[in-house]
Write a protein that holds these residues in place. Structure first.
Motif, PDB file in Angstrom:
ATOM      1  N   LEU A  12       0.786  -1.100  -0.151  1.00  0.00           N
ATOM      2  CA  LEU A  12      -0.386   0.102   0.079  1.00  0.00           C
ATOM      3  C   LEU A  12       0.326   1.475  -0.391  1.00  0.00           C
ATOM      4  O   LEU A  12       0.441   2.800  -0.439  1.00  0.00           O
ATOM      5  CB  LEU A  12      -1.365  -0.251   0.975  1.00  0.00           C
ATOM      6  N   GLY A  34      -1.015   0.466   8.598  1.00  0.00           N
ATOM      7  CA  GLY A  34       0.508  -0.037   7.817  1.00  0.00           C
ATOM      8  C   GLY A  34       1.293  -0.374   8.198  1.00  0.00           C
ATOM      9  O   GLY A  34       2.437  -0.094   7.708  1.00  0.00           O
ATOM     10  N   LYS A 505      -3.754   5.800   6.013  1.00  0.00           N
ATOM     11  CA  LYS A 505      -4.012   4.520   5.552  1.00  0.00           C
ATOM     12  C   LYS A 505      -5.002   5.820   4.853  1.00  0.00           C
ATOM     13  O   LYS A 505      -6.093   5.899   5.482  1.00  0.00           O
ATOM     14  CB  LYS A 505      -4.545   3.959   5.050  1.00  0.00           C
ATOM     15  N   THR A 512      -5.529   2.246  -2.921  1.00  0.00           N
ATOM     16  CA  THR A 512      -5.346   3.023  -0.920  1.00  0.00           C
ATOM     17  C   THR A 512      -4.156   3.176  -0.672  1.00  0.00           C
ATOM     18  O   THR A 512      -2.842   2.830  -1.479  1.00  0.00           O
ATOM     19  CB  THR A 512      -5.466   1.749  -0.533  1.00  0.00           C
ATOM     20  N   THR A 514      -0.961   3.787   2.357  1.00  0.00           N
ATOM     21  CA  THR A 514       0.225   4.188   3.188  1.00  0.00           C
ATOM     22  C   THR A 514       0.784   5.307   3.721  1.00  0.00           C
ATOM     23  O   THR A 514       1.584   5.092   2.228  1.00  0.00           O
ATOM     24  CB  THR A 514       0.740   2.709   4.137  1.00  0.00           C
TER      25      THR A 514
END
Length: 556
Positions: A12, A34, A505, A512, A514
């Motif tokens: 991510l 994350g 996030k 998506t 992080t």
């Protein structure tokens, strides 16, 4: 010290670039934001196994780069591993992961994962949640003691290891000779057969390589000879048309030309060509004669190579290995033919080695017990600091048969509460207690380890209230001599941070992402309020400010 972490296209994470400082750094964020990804990226840089699924969707690769600043001692250790060091004792470690493979580099030079792990083991120590489970395995306890006392233990451990190798070698020799008369005769006959087979071959050093080169040359000589014959024919065949005759004709025609400077150059060049072609013709003829194809020699070389290769299959993959096997077999026959004397000699040698090994193991035990006495005292004191009131921590020794690691079994013992008996740690410690015990051990070890950077993943698991505050204070103490990075869910620990990062996030362009960002003073208060009560009301903000003020007061 860890200076910078740069991560790109990892799960991510689109791109994260973070500068770290000394002291205590805390990472916080919502569950699932994350945090494990950040820790995972560092683990990948340490040499952890990587797979293509970790690459961010739609990207061709993932990249992790970590920059460190080293002290002189660590820089020297890494240089001794033949790793190039930049000026100023800084290194940059990178790991690029593609669907096909991963490539690790240190200061721009590609290294294998073994070298990467060896280097990184000197720079950073990561304590994850699963590491607490090591405390439940008594086999790991001896490693903690040995690591704590390495200055006084390592040298005697090495002597034990070396003598144990001698002892086991003699023991294996002695066991191999425990044969009845019939079996011994068979063994001697078979060993002599092997010796005769090798000696009959009369192997010469480098013979296999020389024969392979010759075989390649002579098997190619037929084709080469035919081609060279055609070349010779074009240079000087018996027919009228060849290069030598053509050049002679050219010289004859040129001799009739009226002379001027340019024509003289033509003549000179033609004479040079005649000389070159004449020399080349002779060389081609002579070399072609030396390439005469000899079928008998081909057969001889093939048969010799076949003999050598059969010996390699049976006795070793090189001539050196075959000769080593030959010497081993000769010694084996000598031992069996002088059975009684050899048995007596080996038995005596085994007894001498056994006595020496046990003496060395006793010295190692004494050294470990001296170290353990200091270790258990320091751990017990640190446990008191972490709210283990009236606790008792002991290092229990029991004896076993000598091994390469000595003759000690070590088990950590704990009495967590007054009135309870002291018992093996694995039987009495809860999950939260294991976290604190591991922190206590890490705290004690930090004074001995040369590793500058310590990372704790949720060291606060299973604790709260006053105990969490005590854990925060202990992390602060450790961070005064080591760089400490901690992933936490507790406001009391986060408030103690010298540097506070927020892991978040979010969704951007239907993807998506992080992110990891350093918080300002105002943002820190808001994050502490969120952790404490889940909101940023005035009451939560005031509570967060109070937490931060208390933490700062304890840092003075």
């Amino acid at each position: 010290m860890l200076l910078n972490l740069h991560v790109k296209n990892l799960a991510l994470i689109e791109e994260v670039d973070v500068d770290f400082g000394p002291g205590l750094t805390v990472l916080t964020g919502e569950t699932g934001a994350g945090k494990s990804l950040i820790l995972g990226s560092i683990n990948l840089a340490l040499g952890e196994k990587a797979n293509k699924e970790i690459i961010r969707s739609g990207c061709d690769y993932a990249l992790i780069e970590i920059a460190f600043s080293l002290d002189e001692k660590t820089a020297k250790l890494i240089s001794d591993m033949d790793v190039y060091m930049e000026e100023g004792n800084e290194i940059i470690v990178s790991r690029k992961i593609t669907p096909q493979r991963s490539v690790a580099k240190i200061n721009g030079e590609t290294v294998n994962l073994k070298t990467l792990k060896n280097v990184m083991s000197l720079l950073i120590d990561i304590h994850g949640q699963h590491d607490n489970q090591k405390l439940l395995k008594s086999k790991a306890h001896i490693d903690f003691v040995d690591s704590f006392g390495k200055d006084s233990i390592d040298s005697i451990k090495q002597l034990v290891k070396e003598e144990y190798s001698v002892y086991t070698h003699i023991k294996e020799q002695l066991e191999s000779m425990q044969l009845d008369d019939t079996s011994r005769v068979k063994e001697v006959e078979f060993a002599k057969f092997e010796i005769n087979e090798i000696e009959s071959a009369a192997l010469l050093p480098g013979e296999d390589e020389n024969l392979e080169a010759e075989f390649k040359r002579i098997t190619q000589s037929k084709d080469n000879s035919e081609a060279l014959g055609r070349i010779y024919g074009m240079l000087a065949s018996e027919g009228e048309v060849n290069l030598s005759n053509l050049i002679s004709s050219c010289i004859s025609e040129a001799s009739s030309l009226s002379e001027d400077e340019t024509i003289e150059q033509f003549k000179s060049t033609l004479y040079d060509l005649e000389s070159i072609v004449s020399g080349l013709t002779k060389d081609v003829y002579d070399y072609n004669e030396s390439l005469a194809f000899d079928p008998e020699r081909v057969m001889e070389v093939e048969e010799r190579l076949d003999t050598i290769n059969k010996l390699k299959i049976k006795y070793g993959n090189s001539l050196e290995a075959i000769n080593e096997y030959l010497e081993d077999r000769k010694q084996y026959v000598e031992r069996l033919e002088n059975y009684e004397a050899q048995i007596n000699q080996l038995t005596e040698q085994l007894e001498v080695s056994s006595t020496k090994l046990r003496q060395l193991c006793a010295q190692l035990t004494d050294a470990r017990k001296q170290v353990a006495a200091v270790f258990e005292q320091k751990v017990e004191k640190t446990l008191e600091d972490l709210n283990f009131l009236s606790s008792e921590f002991k290092v229990d020794f029991s004896h076993k048969e000598p091994t390469a690691n000595g003759a000690d079994d070590i088990v950590f013992m704990l009495k967590a509460n007054p009135g309870e008996p002291i018992m093996p740690l694995a039987k009495v410690a809860s999950g939260g207690e294991l976290s604190r015990i591991m922190l206590a051990i890490k705290s004690v070890m930090a004074s001995k380890d040369d590793i500058d950077t310590l990372i704790f993943d949720e060291i606060d698991a299973g604790i709260s209230g006053n105990t969490a505050a005590l854990v925060a204070e202990k992390l602060n103490v450790i961070s005064r001599q080591n760089q400490v990075i901690c992933i936490s869910h507790l406001a009391g620990i986060a408030a103690m941070a010298d540097n506070h990062f927020l892991i978040e996030k979010s969704v951007a362009n239907d993807h998506t992402v992080t992110t990891l960002n350093k918080l300002s003073d105002e943002e820190i208060i808001k994050e502490l309020a969120r952790i404490s009560g889940g909101d940023t009301s005035d009451v939560s903000i005031e509570h967060a400010k109070h937490l931060k003020e208390q933490a700062l007061a304890k840092k003075i």
